[in-house]
Write a protein that holds these residues in place. Structure first.
Motif, PDB file in Angstrom:
ATOM      1  N   ASP A  73      10.706  -4.137   4.544  1.00  0.00           N
ATOM      2  CA  ASP A  73      11.358  -3.427   3.455  1.00  0.00           C
ATOM      3  C   ASP A  73      10.423  -2.477   2.730  1.00  0.00           C
ATOM      4  N   GLY A  74      11.024  -1.521   2.024  1.00  0.00           N
ATOM      5  CA  GLY A  74      10.258  -0.624   1.186  1.00  0.00           C
ATOM      6  C   GLY A  74       9.634  -1.374   0.023  1.00  0.00           C
ATOM      7  N   ALA A  75       8.530  -0.823  -0.509  1.00  0.00           N
ATOM      8  CA  ALA A  75       7.812  -1.470  -1.611  1.00  0.00           C
ATOM      9  C   ALA A  75       7.254  -0.401  -2.545  1.00  0.00           C
ATOM     10  N   SER A  76       6.841  -0.830  -3.716  1.00  0.00           N
ATOM     11  CA  SER A  76       6.262   0.076  -4.707  1.00  0.00           C
ATOM     12  C   SER A  76       4.967   0.704  -4.179  1.00  0.00           C
ATOM     13  N   ASN A  77       4.667   1.904  -4.658  1.00  0.00           N
ATOM     14  CA  ASN A  77       3.404   2.551  -4.308  1.00  0.00           C
ATOM     15  C   ASN A  77       2.217   1.921  -5.018  1.00  0.00           C
ATOM     16  N   GLU A  78       2.475   1.166  -6.089  1.00  0.00           N
ATOM     17  CA  GLU A  78       1.407   0.573  -6.890  1.00  0.00           C
ATOM     18  C   GLU A  78       1.149  -0.867  -6.469  1.00  0.00           C
ATOM     19  N   ARG A  79      -0.107  -1.158  -6.164  1.00  0.00           N
ATOM     20  CA  ARG A  79      -0.466  -2.484  -5.658  1.00  0.00           C
ATOM     21  C   ARG A  79      -0.083  -3.594  -6.633  1.00  0.00           C
ATOM     22  N   GLU A  80      -0.320  -3.369  -7.932  1.00  0.00           N
ATOM     23  CA  GLU A  80      -0.014  -4.400  -8.922  1.00  0.00           C
ATOM     24  C   GLU A  80       1.482  -4.712  -8.939  1.00  0.00           C
ATOM     25  N   LYS A  81       2.313  -3.699  -8.795  1.00  0.00           N
ATOM     26  CA  LYS A  81       3.756  -3.915  -8.791  1.00  0.00           C
ATOM     27  C   LYS A  81       4.194  -4.617  -7.508  1.00  0.00           C
ATOM     28  N   ARG A  82       3.554  -4.277  -6.393  1.00  0.00           N
ATOM     29  CA  ARG A  82       3.877  -4.979  -5.143  1.00  0.00           C
ATOM     30  C   ARG A  82       3.553  -6.463  -5.279  1.00  0.00           C
ATOM     31  N   TYR A 104       5.076   2.699   1.143  1.00  0.00           N
ATOM     32  CA  TYR A 104       4.571   1.370   1.494  1.00  0.00           C
ATOM     33  C   TYR A 104       5.747   0.494   1.899  1.00  0.00           C
ATOM     34  N   VAL A 105       5.502  -0.381   2.871  1.00  0.00           N
ATOM     35  CA  VAL A 105       6.520  -1.317   3.329  1.00  0.00           C
ATOM     36  C   VAL A 105       5.881  -2.695   3.452  1.00  0.00           C
ATOM     37  N   GLY A 106       6.727  -3.709   3.491  1.00  0.00           N
ATOM     38  CA  GLY A 106       6.171  -5.045   3.599  1.00  0.00           C
ATOM     39  C   GLY A 106       7.203  -6.094   3.903  1.00  0.00           C
TER      40      GLY A 106
END
Length: 292
Positions: A116-125, A200-202
């Motif tokens: 799935d799609g994810a936030s561009n910001e690591r902290e939000k991911r 970003y995806v994950g």
């Protein structure tokens, strides 16, 4: 024989994907097995794949229309005793109960994780994954009976697992409504970043936490490799991906870490049995053992 069964499920899964032009990628230990062993890791006992969300949804939609009787697709919400936030493709002629306290019968399976799609910001991911995990933990609690919830409540309290103890109480009643709400919450978290627009995806359902989120560019191409004599797909950025998750993934782990990490309470590779039949056999075995 179990490994032969899950490889057979994987072959059938790949055939469906090829016939319907669906993308998938080997994931986790399966991807390491492809690169390092050209097959299953010798001590591994499952197969994991990732499917981009659009392909995942197409797979779920078309599967019931397929002309086949050997396999079934278990997805969140069906059956209501299913306890994971991703799909499993199962062999209908086998029986597997992973956890004795969770009354959900499966077959030998392949795990299918949506990518799935994810936030561009690591902290939000990281925050999204943590929220997802805390909600998904309820899926293991809801299938149990209310009586079992209260029994487990005291086990959790004895181990100072306060959050899980609270979940045991809250999930003891109104199970159907809460199960539906939990799956809706999880689906929202996974899909609120549109896959086609994401950088970003994950895999939110993965055990690897923030390590299971990657630049989407790592999935912009495919590398074909051999796995148990089958040609399978890896993402073009598989080396970066596996290094991020595992470090030096080509290095064999210490011998004391070479074992299965999966639970098996009951396994029958010859036929499918109902959950009632499985519990009857387990109780019969327990009584026999008590007499020995």
């Amino acid at each position: 024989m179990y490994k032969q069964k899950i490889v057979g499920v994987f072959r059938a899964f790949i055939k469906i994907c090829e016939e319907h032009d669906l993308q998938y990628f080997c994931h986790g230990g399966t991807a390491i097995g492809v690169v390092r062993h050209q097959g299953l890791i010798p001590w591994d006992d499952d197969i994991d794949v990732l499917m981009p969300r659009p392909d995942y949804e197409k797979f779920l939609s078309l599967f019931p229309q397929l002309e086949q009787k050997e396999y079934e697709l278990i997805i969140p919400g069906r059956p209501p005793s299913y306890y994971l936030p991703f799909a499993k493709m199962c062999d209908k002629n086998t029986t597997l109960l992973e956890f004795k306290h969770v009354p959900c019968v499966l077959g030998a399976f392949v795990d299918i994780f949506p990518l799935d799609g994810a936030s561009n910001e690591r902290e939000k991911r990281a925050a999204d994954w943590l929220l997802f995990r805390r909600i998904a933990n309820k899926l293991m609690i809801l299938p149990k009976s209310a009586k079992a919830n209260f029994a487990w409540l005291f086990k959790r309290l004895s181990k100072f697992q306060l959050r899980t103890a609270i979940n045991e109480i809250s999930c003891a009643f109104g199970k159907k409504r809460k199960y539906k709400k939990v799956n809706e919450q999880l689906h929202y978290i996974m899909t609120r970043h549109e896959y086609s627009k994401a950088e970003y995806v994950g895999s939110y359902g993965s055990q690897f936490g923030i390590k299971a989120f990657w630049p989407k560019s790592w999935f912009d191409g495919v590398v074909m490799m051999s796995f148990e004599g089958i040609e399978v797909r890896l993402p073009v950025g598989y080396d970066q991906l596996l290094t991020q998750v595992y470090g030096d993934y080509m290095q064999l782990p210490p011998k004391n870490q070479r074992g299965s990490h999966h639970n098996v309470a009951y396994l029958n590779l010859e036929e499918r049995k109902s959950v009632e039949e499985v519990y009857q056999e387990l109780n019969k075995k327990k009584r026999l053992n008590s007499l020995l």
